[in-house]
Scaffold this motif. Structure first.
Motif, PDB file in Angstrom:
ATOM      1  N   ILE A   1       0.920  -1.255  -0.281  1.00  0.00           N
ATOM      2  CA  ILE A   1      -0.100   0.079   0.043  1.00  0.00           C
ATOM      3  C   ILE A   1       1.034   1.296   0.083  1.00  0.00           C
ATOM      4  CG2 ILE A   1      -1.804   1.418   1.457  1.00  0.00           C
ATOM      5  CD1 ILE A   1      -2.097  -1.577   2.560  1.00  0.00           C
ATOM      6  N   VAL A   2       0.548   2.274  -0.924  1.00  0.00           N
ATOM      7  CA  VAL A   2       1.548   3.378  -1.129  1.00  0.00           C
ATOM      8  C   VAL A   2       0.541   4.583  -1.296  1.00  0.00           C
ATOM      9  CG1 VAL A   2       3.377   2.118  -1.919  1.00  0.00           C
ATOM     10  CG2 VAL A   2       1.609   3.206  -3.462  1.00  0.00           C
ATOM     11  N   LEU A   3       1.030   5.767  -1.211  1.00  0.00           N
ATOM     12  CA  LEU A   3       0.351   7.120  -1.702  1.00  0.00           C
ATOM     13  C   LEU A   3       0.918   7.451  -3.047  1.00  0.00           C
ATOM     14  CD1 LEU A   3      -0.604   8.663   1.644  1.00  0.00           C
ATOM     15  CD2 LEU A   3      -2.002   7.366   0.308  1.00  0.00           C
ATOM     16  N   GLY A   4       2.455   7.578  -3.055  1.00  0.00           N
ATOM     17  CA  GLY A   4       3.226   8.178  -3.993  1.00  0.00           C
ATOM     18  C   GLY A   4       4.463   7.613  -4.016  1.00  0.00           C
ATOM     19  N   THR A   5       5.079   6.779  -4.857  1.00  0.00           N
ATOM     20  CA  THR A   5       6.247   6.272  -4.717  1.00  0.00           C
ATOM     21  C   THR A   5       6.687   5.290  -5.768  1.00  0.00           C
ATOM     22  OG1 THR A   5       7.723   5.183  -3.025  1.00  0.00           O
ATOM     23  CG2 THR A   5       5.761   4.183  -3.339  1.00  0.00           C
ATOM     24  N   SER A   6       8.067   4.720  -5.778  1.00  0.00           N
ATOM     25  CA  SER A   6       8.268   3.795  -6.667  1.00  0.00           C
ATOM     26  C   SER A   6       8.841   2.574  -5.714  1.00  0.00           C
ATOM     27  CB  SER A   6       9.423   4.336  -7.562  1.00  0.00           C
ATOM     28  OG  SER A   6      10.656   4.906  -7.023  1.00  0.00           O
ATOM     29  N   PHE A   7       8.505   1.399  -6.600  1.00  0.00           N
ATOM     30  CA  PHE A   7       8.933   0.117  -5.861  1.00  0.00           C
ATOM     31  C   PHE A   7       8.901  -1.066  -6.711  1.00  0.00           C
ATOM     32  CE2 PHE A   7       4.547   0.880  -5.466  1.00  0.00           C
ATOM     33  CZ  PHE A   7       3.845  -0.087  -5.501  1.00  0.00           C
TER      34      PHE A   7
END
Length: 285
Positions: free
Chosen positions: A147-153
């Motif tokens: 779960i994220v809001l704004g990122t890179s993975f």
């Protein structure tokens, strides 16, 4: 005789005079009275009319509700499936301009018409995500959820293996089996072991997790079975593996090399041999 008759007429006149005279002249004609009576008989009773309109409106409201529910269900559950076949990579742009770079033999599902209300992706395989800021963004796999809001993975989810590597921003990883949670910062990794428990890893070389995007494949103490499966996916070939599955491999190779050369590099380092059974099938022992 004549006098008697005169007496009788006088008596009748006297009897008639005992009753009042009745005026038999009508204000309307008989035809007009009948016409008004018939018109009243044709008109529906006021209560019945109201009941009919009320029933009609209820039926119309129910039909509108069913239509609305059908449209909502279609928008919510209509699923778009994107599959990357073996031997290929694919880039998927989502409705909010977030990007998924999918590795070979990977599948992603999402609901395009409901995406603005729920940014949820189902992933089977491996993919690198660049997520634009906005509402909650979640990636659901069989063994866990990220779960994220704004990122890179990067997420690797195949068979019983599941690991997540964070590169920018923060991500929360949740184990599906044990409901354990962990928050990753950049250059941190989490994986779920075979028992369903979350484990944290401080990556010494986080770039290795996304090296496949540049067609480079880096392995550190990886199971030889995992390595062979990756070669199968990248080159769209089949490998019949008859060596010891407990072997591990450390090394790297580029997809720019042909599959025979890659098999030679891996097998030679472990004392294995391989032979071609056909154009797309190899035996390793």
């Amino acid at each position: 005789m004549k006098n008697k008759n005169i007496h009788s007429d006088a008596g009748r006149k006297t009897e008639v005079s005992l009753f009042p005279e009745i005026d038999l002249n009508y204000a309307v004609s008989q035809a007009e009275v009948w016409e008004k009576l018939v018109s009243r008989m044709d008109q529906p009773v006021a209560g019945e009319k109201r009941y009919f309109l009320s029933l009609f409106y209820r039926m119309a409201l129910a039909a509108s509700f069913l239509i609305l529910m059908s449209i909502t269900g279609f928008l919510k559950f209509y699923t778009k499936t994107v599959h990357t076949p073996a031997g290929r990579h694919l880039t998927l742009c989502l409705p909010d301009s977030s990007v998924i770079e999918m590795n070979a033999a990977s599948t992603a599902n999402y609901h395009p018409y409901w995406y603005r209300f729920s940014r949820t992706i189902e992933l089977d395989g491996e993919a690198y995500f660049t997520v634009n800021k906005g509402s909650r963004f979640s990636v659901v796999s069989q063994r866990g959820e990220t779960i994220v809001l704004g990122t890179s993975f990067n997420i690797f989810s195949r068979n019983n293996e599941y690991n997540v590597t964070c590169f920018t921003g923060k991500v929360r990883v949740v184990s599906a089996g044990k409901s354990e949670k962990i928050v990753l910062n950049p250059n941190e990794q989490a994986f779920i072991n075979k028992d369903g428990f979350l484990r944290f890893v401080q990556q010494a070389n986080p770039g290795a997790a996304k090296s496949w995007r540049e067609n480079m494949f880096v392995f550190t103490g990886a199971s030889i079975v995992t390595v062979m499966q990756e070669i199968e996916r990248q080159y769209n070939i089949k490998i019949v593996f008859r060596a010891q599955p407990e072997l591990t491999y450390t090394g790297n190779f580029s997809k720019s090399l042909p599959e025979k050369e890659v098999l030679g590099l891996v097998c030679t380092s472990l004392g294995l041999t391989f032979e071609a059974l056909s154009d797309k099938e190899y035996l390793v022992d």
